[in-house]
Write a protein that holds these residues in place. Structure first.
Motif, PDB file in Angstrom:
ATOM      1  N   ARG A 248     -50.477 -35.249  -9.870  1.00 44.18           N
ATOM      2  CA  ARG A 248     -51.825 -34.450  -9.830  1.00 44.18           C
ATOM      3  C   ARG A 248     -51.250 -33.086  -9.901  1.00 44.18           C
ATOM      4  NH1 ARG A 248     -52.791 -38.010  -5.168  1.00 44.18           N
ATOM      5  NH2 ARG A 248     -52.444 -36.181  -3.812  1.00 44.18           N
ATOM      6  N   ASP A 249     -50.418 -32.720  -9.480  1.00 40.25           N
ATOM      7  CA  ASP A 249     -49.940 -31.162  -9.606  1.00 40.25           C
ATOM      8  C   ASP A 249     -48.557 -31.158 -10.275  1.00 40.25           C
ATOM      9  OD1 ASP A 249     -49.097 -28.674  -8.978  1.00 40.25           O
ATOM     10  OD2 ASP A 249     -48.879 -28.830  -6.800  1.00 40.25           O
ATOM     11  N   GLN A 250     -48.781 -30.520 -11.644  1.00 38.69           N
ATOM     12  CA  GLN A 250     -47.429 -30.484 -12.489  1.00 38.69           C
ATOM     13  C   GLN A 250     -46.454 -29.739 -11.930  1.00 38.69           C
ATOM     14  OE1 GLN A 250     -47.587 -31.729 -16.126  1.00 38.69           O
ATOM     15  NE2 GLN A 250     -49.323 -33.305 -15.685  1.00 38.69           N
ATOM     16  N   ASN A 251     -46.674 -28.520 -11.180  1.00 40.18           N
ATOM     17  CA  ASN A 251     -46.003 -27.715 -10.477  1.00 40.18           C
ATOM     18  C   ASN A 251     -45.210 -28.029  -9.439  1.00 40.18           C
ATOM     19  OD1 ASN A 251     -46.210 -26.004 -12.726  1.00 40.18           O
ATOM     20  ND2 ASN A 251     -48.150 -25.233 -11.715  1.00 40.18           N
ATOM     21  N   LEU A 252     -45.588 -28.976  -8.738  1.00 37.93           N
ATOM     22  CA  LEU A 252     -44.697 -29.808  -7.561  1.00 37.93           C
ATOM     23  C   LEU A 252     -43.308 -29.764  -7.871  1.00 37.93           C
ATOM     24  CD1 LEU A 252     -45.918 -31.826  -4.910  1.00 37.93           C
ATOM     25  CD2 LEU A 252     -43.742 -32.366  -6.042  1.00 37.93           C
ATOM     26  N   PHE A 253     -42.495 -29.188  -6.789  1.00 32.80           N
ATOM     27  CA  PHE A 253     -41.040 -29.382  -6.861  1.00 32.80           C
ATOM     28  C   PHE A 253     -40.289 -29.884  -5.656  1.00 32.80           C
ATOM     29  CE2 PHE A 253     -36.947 -27.512  -5.669  1.00 32.80           C
ATOM     30  CZ  PHE A 253     -36.233 -27.737  -7.043  1.00 32.80           C
ATOM     31  N   TYR A 254     -39.652 -30.895  -6.004  1.00 32.05           N
ATOM     32  CA  TYR A 254     -38.840 -31.546  -4.826  1.00 32.05           C
ATOM     33  C   TYR A 254     -37.529 -31.534  -5.178  1.00 32.05           C
ATOM     34  CZ  TYR A 254     -39.514 -36.260  -6.285  1.00 32.05           C
ATOM     35  OH  TYR A 254     -39.379 -37.420  -7.074  1.00 32.05           O
ATOM     36  N   SER A 255     -36.622 -31.762  -4.237  1.00 34.09           N
ATOM     37  CA  SER A 255     -35.148 -32.081  -4.463  1.00 34.09           C
ATOM     38  C   SER A 255     -34.654 -32.584  -3.015  1.00 34.09           C
ATOM     39  CB  SER A 255     -34.342 -30.708  -4.517  1.00 34.09           C
ATOM     40  OG  SER A 255     -33.059 -30.903  -4.877  1.00 34.09           O
ATOM     41  N   VAL A 256     -33.933 -33.861  -3.379  1.00 31.64           N
ATOM     42  CA  VAL A 256     -33.076 -34.420  -2.190  1.00 31.64           C
ATOM     43  C   VAL A 256     -31.627 -34.701  -2.460  1.00 31.64           C
ATOM     44  CG1 VAL A 256     -32.961 -36.953  -1.152  1.00 31.64           C
ATOM     45  CG2 VAL A 256     -35.141 -36.049  -2.232  1.00 31.64           C
ATOM     46  N   GLU A 257     -30.824 -34.184  -1.455  1.00 31.52           N
ATOM     47  CA  GLU A 257     -29.468 -34.352  -1.219  1.00 31.52           C
ATOM     48  C   GLU A 257     -29.162 -35.491  -0.498  1.00 31.52           C
ATOM     49  OE1 GLU A 257     -25.680 -31.216  -1.174  1.00 31.52           O
ATOM     50  OE2 GLU A 257     -27.220 -31.379   0.590  1.00 31.52           O
ATOM     51  N   LYS A 258     -28.205 -36.499  -1.057  1.00 28.39           N
ATOM     52  CA  LYS A 258     -27.767 -37.380   0.040  1.00 28.39           C
ATOM     53  C   LYS A 258     -26.055 -37.275  -0.207  1.00 28.39           C
ATOM     54  CE  LYS A 258     -31.070 -40.667  -2.060  1.00 28.39           C
ATOM     55  NZ  LYS A 258     -31.173 -41.912  -2.721  1.00 28.39           N
ATOM     56  N   GLY A 259     -25.746 -37.758   1.159  1.00 28.27           N
ATOM     57  CA  GLY A 259     -24.320 -37.737   1.325  1.00 28.27           C
ATOM     58  C   GLY A 259     -23.364 -38.862   0.730  1.00 28.27           C
ATOM     59  N   ARG A 260     -22.333 -39.309   1.357  1.00 28.35           N
ATOM     60  CA  ARG A 260     -21.705 -40.587   0.946  1.00 28.35           C
ATOM     61  C   ARG A 260     -22.348 -41.941   1.176  1.00 28.35           C
ATOM     62  NH1 ARG A 260     -15.547 -39.139   3.489  1.00 28.35           N
ATOM     63  NH2 ARG A 260     -15.418 -37.100   2.146  1.00 28.35           N
ATOM     64  N   GLU A 261     -22.305 -42.806   0.268  1.00 23.53           N
ATOM     65  CA  GLU A 261     -23.136 -44.168   0.425  1.00 23.53           C
ATOM     66  C   GLU A 261     -24.493 -43.991   0.469  1.00 23.53           C
ATOM     67  OE1 GLU A 261     -21.337 -45.912   3.730  1.00 23.53           O
ATOM     68  OE2 GLU A 261     -19.257 -46.159   3.077  1.00 23.53           O
ATOM     69  N   GLY A 262     -25.009 -42.617  -0.089  1.00 28.30           N
ATOM     70  CA  GLY A 262     -26.280 -42.495  -0.356  1.00 28.30           C
ATOM     71  C   GLY A 262     -27.092 -42.112   1.319  1.00 28.30           C
ATOM     72  N   VAL A 263     -26.456 -41.693   1.913  1.00 30.98           N
ATOM     73  CA  VAL A 263     -26.866 -41.486   3.222  1.00 30.98           C
ATOM     74  C   VAL A 263     -27.779 -40.130   3.063  1.00 30.98           C
ATOM     75  CG1 VAL A 263     -26.483 -40.927   5.523  1.00 30.98           C
ATOM     76  CG2 VAL A 263     -25.177 -42.541   4.400  1.00 30.98           C
ATOM     77  N   PHE A 264     -29.040 -40.065   3.577  1.00 26.96           N
ATOM     78  CA  PHE A 264     -29.905 -38.952   3.635  1.00 26.96           C
ATOM     79  C   PHE A 264     -29.211 -37.709   4.108  1.00 26.96           C
ATOM     80  CE2 PHE A 264     -33.227 -36.398   5.722  1.00 26.96           C
ATOM     81  CZ  PHE A 264     -33.919 -35.950   4.623  1.00 26.96           C
ATOM     82  N   ARG A 265     -29.399 -36.519   3.462  1.00 32.07           N
ATOM     83  CA  ARG A 265     -29.049 -35.492   4.167  1.00 32.07           C
ATOM     84  C   ARG A 265     -29.962 -34.225   4.250  1.00 32.07           C
ATOM     85  NH1 ARG A 265     -23.373 -33.106   1.689  1.00 32.07           N
ATOM     86  NH2 ARG A 265     -23.793 -31.752   3.409  1.00 32.07           N
ATOM     87  N   GLN A 266     -30.660 -34.120   3.428  1.00 30.31           N
ATOM     88  CA  GLN A 266     -32.065 -33.019   3.321  1.00 30.31           C
ATOM     89  C   GLN A 266     -32.892 -33.351   2.235  1.00 30.31           C
ATOM     90  OE1 GLN A 266     -28.920 -31.158   4.347  1.00 30.31           O
ATOM     91  NE2 GLN A 266     -28.155 -30.653   2.184  1.00 30.31           N
ATOM     92  N   ILE A 267     -34.045 -32.883   2.541  1.00 32.55           N
ATOM     93  CA  ILE A 267     -34.965 -32.942   1.319  1.00 32.55           C
ATOM     94  C   ILE A 267     -35.909 -31.658   1.228  1.00 32.55           C
ATOM     95  CG2 ILE A 267     -36.810 -34.247   2.745  1.00 32.55           C
ATOM     96  CD1 ILE A 267     -37.784 -35.354   0.450  1.00 32.55           C
ATOM     97  N   PHE A 268     -36.225 -30.880   0.153  1.00 32.46           N
ATOM     98  CA  PHE A 268     -36.966 -29.730   0.163  1.00 32.46           C
ATOM     99  C   PHE A 268     -38.139 -30.011  -0.702  1.00 32.46           C
ATOM    100  CE2 PHE A 268     -37.907 -25.970  -2.441  1.00 32.46           C
ATOM    101  CZ  PHE A 268     -38.285 -25.023  -1.552  1.00 32.46           C
ATOM    102  N   TRP A 269     -39.320 -29.645  -0.426  1.00 37.50           N
ATOM    103  CA  TRP A 269     -40.386 -29.659  -1.463  1.00 37.50           C
ATOM    104  C   TRP A 269     -41.463 -28.241  -1.499  1.00 37.50           C
ATOM    105  CZ3 TRP A 269     -40.252 -32.063   3.241  1.00 37.50           C
ATOM    106  CH2 TRP A 269     -41.467 -31.801   4.036  1.00 37.50           C
ATOM    107  N   CYS A 270     -42.095 -28.204  -2.296  1.00 37.21           N
ATOM    108  CA  CYS A 270     -43.110 -27.253  -2.318  1.00 37.21           C
ATOM    109  C   CYS A 270     -44.143 -27.640  -3.515  1.00 37.21           C
ATOM    110  CB  CYS A 270     -42.717 -25.766  -2.469  1.00 37.21           C
ATOM    111  SG  CYS A 270     -41.687 -25.504  -4.129  1.00 37.21           S
ATOM    112  N   ASP A 271     -45.387 -27.399  -3.218  1.00 37.22           N
ATOM    113  CA  ASP A 271     -46.216 -27.861  -4.427  1.00 37.22           C
ATOM    114  C   ASP A 271     -46.492 -26.431  -5.070  1.00 37.22           C
ATOM    115  OD1 ASP A 271     -48.106 -26.273  -2.735  1.00 37.22           O
ATOM    116  OD2 ASP A 271     -49.029 -28.053  -2.013  1.00 37.22           O
ATOM    117  N   GLY A 272     -47.479 -26.585  -6.381  1.00 32.69           N
ATOM    118  CA  GLY A 272     -47.909 -25.456  -7.048  1.00 32.69           C
ATOM    119  C   GLY A 272     -48.492 -24.191  -6.317  1.00 32.69           C
ATOM    120  N   ARG A 273     -49.357 -24.626  -5.311  1.00 35.69           N
ATOM    121  CA  ARG A 273     -50.088 -23.669  -4.689  1.00 35.69           C
ATOM    122  C   ARG A 273     -49.070 -22.717  -3.671  1.00 35.69           C
ATOM    123  NH1 ARG A 273     -55.271 -22.899  -2.312  1.00 35.69           N
ATOM    124  NH2 ARG A 273     -55.198 -21.161  -1.223  1.00 35.69           N
ATOM    125  N   CYS A 274     -48.066 -23.543  -3.234  1.00 41.19           N
ATOM    126  CA  CYS A 274     -46.815 -22.704  -2.683  1.00 41.19           C
ATOM    127  C   CYS A 274     -46.115 -21.613  -3.491  1.00 41.19           C
ATOM    128  CB  CYS A 274     -45.783 -23.932  -1.942  1.00 41.19           C
ATOM    129  SG  CYS A 274     -46.579 -24.677  -0.462  1.00 41.19           S
TER     130      CYS A 274
END
Length: 519
Positions: A248-274
Motif C-alpha cells: 500500500r505504501d511504495q516508499n516503505l523501507f525496512y531492513s533486517v539483520e540476522k546473526g549466525r544461524e539466522g538468529v534475529f539481531r535487529q530490524i529497522f523500518w520507516c514508512d513513506g510518511r516518516c
C-alpha cells in the motif's frame, strides 16, 4: 486391529443391555419401506438439527435417525447432550480399507484417568478435578452403503453421574465454542488494543448477558494462541506484515539483520510518511532506547524530531538485541539509506558511549548534544552534592560567553574540590556537547533534553504491551503513528481556520510570534 476387535466386542456386549436400542428392531416395528417415512428421520444439514425439539425426542426416534455425514452425527449428539446437561467427545473408530466405517461418540465422563497422572512427582500445576467415572452413555453409528448415510446402531442414555443444570451446560467442554463471527470480532477489537476482558464484556453485552456467551476468556486466549501457532515464525510474520504495508505504501523501507544461524539481531523500518517528515523536519534528530516493550524484552529505538506545530514526529523505529557500537552504526546507516542520504544538522541523545561513537562515524558533520536531564542526574549520582548539581545546571544552561563559562567552571570545581574526579574531567572535555556557551549558534529546534523521547515512550505505553511479539509490536506501533498523525491533521485544521485573538498591547509582535508558531 486390536481397537477394532475391542470395539466390536463392546458393541456385542451392550446390544443385549436393556438400555441399548438396536435401530433394526425399531425399523422392523415402526418404519415402513416408504421413502417418505425414511426421509423424516434423515439429517442432511445443521439446519435440520436446529429444527429438532430435543425435549420431546424419544430413544426410539434417535435409533431411527441417519445422517448425511459424520460431522452431523456428532453435532446432533452434542446438541442433544447440551439439553440434558452433559458433555461429549469422540471415541474409537473402526476403519476398513483406509476409510472410517463405524464411529462412537461417548459422554465425557466415559473411562477413567490414567493412574500415572495422579502420582506425578514433578507436578507443577495443581491437578485438575477428576471427571471420568466410567459412564457408559454413548452414540454408535455405522456407514450404510445402501443409503450412503450414517445410521445409529447403538444408543445408550444411562449416566452414572450427576448431570449439570441446563443454565450451566454451556460451560461444559464440548459446548464451549467460538463461532467465526466471534473470532473475527475479537481479532478486530484486539487489533486496536482493546483488552481481552473488555472484548469479552462487549461480546456479552451484544448477546444480552454473560449467561448467553458460549465461551470464556480462557477460550479467547486459547484461540489467540492457536492462531499464533498457525503462523510462521515471529520474524517471518513481522516481515510479511511489513510487506503488506509496502504493497500500500511504495516508499516503505525496512531492513533486517540476522546473526549466525539466522538468529534475529535487529530490524529497522520507516514508512513513506516518516520519510516525508524527515525531509521537512529532519535537521534535528533525537533518539533514545527503551526497554520491556515486547515479550522478548528487546530494546526499542525510536528516531524522532519536532514538526511545525511543535509536536513530536517519528522518523523511524527499530528493535535491537543490544546497545553495541556496531548496532547503532547499522541503525544510523539504515536511516541514512531510507532518507536518501540526508544527514541531520544536530543530534541529541542521552550520551550512551556506543551512540556517541556511532554518530561520529556515520554523521561526522552533525553537532551532537547531550541531554541536559541525563547530565543533571549524572551530576547528582557522581558528586552526591545537591548544591553542586544546582550550580552545574546553571552553568550548563546559562547564556554565558566562553570566557565567563571557563571562569565559573574553575570556581565551581575548586569550591567543591572535585577537579580530579573522572566524571568532571570527562564532562569538561565534552563541554562542546552540552554547555550553552560552547554550542551557541547551533540549531536544536528547542531541544535541550530527550524528554520528547520519554513522552513518546509514555504514548507508546497506551498502544503497546510488554507481552506483544514482533508482529504485534509493529502493528500497534503503526497504529500509534496513525494517531499521532491524526493529531497533526487536527493542528493543521485549527491553524487554517480563524484568526488568533491578540492578548497584549504589542499586537504586531504577537501576530508575528503566532504566525511563526503556526508555520
Amino acid at each position: 486391529m486390536e481397537p477394532q476387535t475391542q470395539e466390536a466386542s463392546n458393541s456385542q456386549r451392550h446390544t443385549s443391555d436393556q438400555n441399548v436400542h438396536n435401530v433394526s428392531d425399531h425399523m422392523d416395528e415402526d418404519v415402513t419401506s416408504d421413502a417418505v417415512d425414511m426421509d423424516q428421520y434423515r439429517i442432511n444439514s445443521w439446519e435440520d438439527i436446529g429444527k429438532i425439539d430435543f425435549s420431546s425426542l424419544s430413544m426410539k426416534n434417535i435409533c431411527q435417525l441417519h445422517f448425511a455425514d459424520l460431522g452431523l452425527a456428532f453435532e446432533f449428539y452434542n446438541s442433544y447432550a447440551k439439553t440434558r446437561g452433559f458433555s461429549v467427545r469422540k471415541s474409537r473408530s473402526i476403519i476398513v480399507d483406509g476409510k472410517v466405517r463405524e464411529k462412537t461418540y461417548v459422554c465425557s465422563c466415559e473411562g477413567y484417568r490414567l493412574e500415572k497422572w495422579n502420582h506425578m512427582k514433578n507436578r507443577v500445576r495443581e491437578p485438575k478435578p477428576e471427571t471420568r467415572c466410567g459412564c457408559m452413555s454413548k452414540l454408535h453409528v455405522f456407514f450404510d452403503a445402501v443409503t450412503e448415510s450414517w445410521v445409529v446402531r447403538d444408543f445408550c442414555d444411562e449416566h452414572n453421574h450427576e448431570l449439570v443444570v441446563l443454565k450451566l451446560a454451556r460451560m461444559l467442554r464440548s459446548h464451549k465454542k467460538m463461532t467465526e463471527p466471534d473470532i473475527s470480532q475479537m481479532n478486530h477489537m484486539k487489533e486496536v488494543g482493546i483488552s481481552m476482558p473488555n472484548i469479552f464484556g462487549s461480546l456479552a453485552s451484544q448477546c444480552g448477558g454473560y449467561e448467553n456467551v458460549n465461551f470464556s476468556i480462557k477460550d479467547m486466549h486459547n484461540q489467540v494462541a492457536k492462531q499464533r501457532r498457525q503462523l510462521p515464525d515471529d520474524l517471518t510474520s513481522a516481515m510479511a506484515y511489513l510487506e503488506t504495508l509496502a504493497a500500500r505504501d511504495q516508499n516503505l523501507f525496512y531492513s533486517v539483520e540476522k546473526g549466525r544461524e539466522g538468529v534475529f539481531r535487529q530490524i529497522f523500518w520507516c514508512d513513506g510518511r516518516c520519510q516525508l517528515d524527515y525531509d521537512l523536519f529532519g535537521d534535528v534528530l533525537a533518539f533514545d532506547a527503551t526497554y520491556k516493550k515486547n515479550r522478548y524484552r528487546l530494546l526499542v529505538v525510536i528516531f524522532s524530531g519536532v514538526n511545525h506545530h511543535n509536536q513530536t514526529v517519528v522518523f523511524g523505529a527499530a528493535i535491537v538485541s543490544n546497545e553495541r557500537k556496531s548496532t547503532y552504526v547499522w541503525l544510523l546507516k539504515q536511516l541514512l539509506i531510507a532518507m536518501k542520504g540526508k544527514t541531520p544538522t544536530s543530534v541529541i541523545t542521552d550520551g550512551h558511549h556506543s551512540m556517541v561513537i556511532a554518530i561520529q562515524e556515520v554523521f561526522p558533520n552533525a553537532h551532537h548534544r547531550l541531554c541536559a536531564w541525563h547530565l543533571m542526574r549524572n551530576a547528582t549520582s557522581n558528586i552526591h552534592k545537591p548544591q553542586f548539581t544546582k550550580m552545574f545546571t546553571k552553568l550548563m544552561l546559562g547564556n554565558y560567553e566562553v570566557g565567563v563559562f571557563e571562569q565559573k567552571w574553575e570556581e565551581m570545581v575548586g569550591f567543591f574540590g572535585v577537579e580530579d574526579r573522572e566524571w568532571i574531567v570527562d564532562m569538561y572535555e565534552k563541554r562542546n556537547m552540552w554547555a550553552t556557551a560552547h554550542i551557541r549558534g547551533k540549531f536544536f529546534a528547542g531541544f535541550r533534553t530527550t524528554s520528547r523521547c520519554e513522552s513518546l515512550h509514555a504514548v507508546l505505553k497506551r498502544y503497546i504491551k510488554s507481552r506483544y511479539d514482533l508482529t504485534e509490536f509493529v502493528q500497534h506501533f503503526q497504529r500509534c503513528l496513525s494517531y499521532m498523525r491524526h493529531r497533526e491533521d487536527l493542528a493543521d485544521f485549527k491553524s487554517s481556520t480563524g484568526q488568533p485573538v491578540m492578548q497584549t498591547h504589542f499586537q504586531q509582535l504577537e501576530r508575528c510570534q503566532n504566525f511563526t508558531s503556526l508555520t
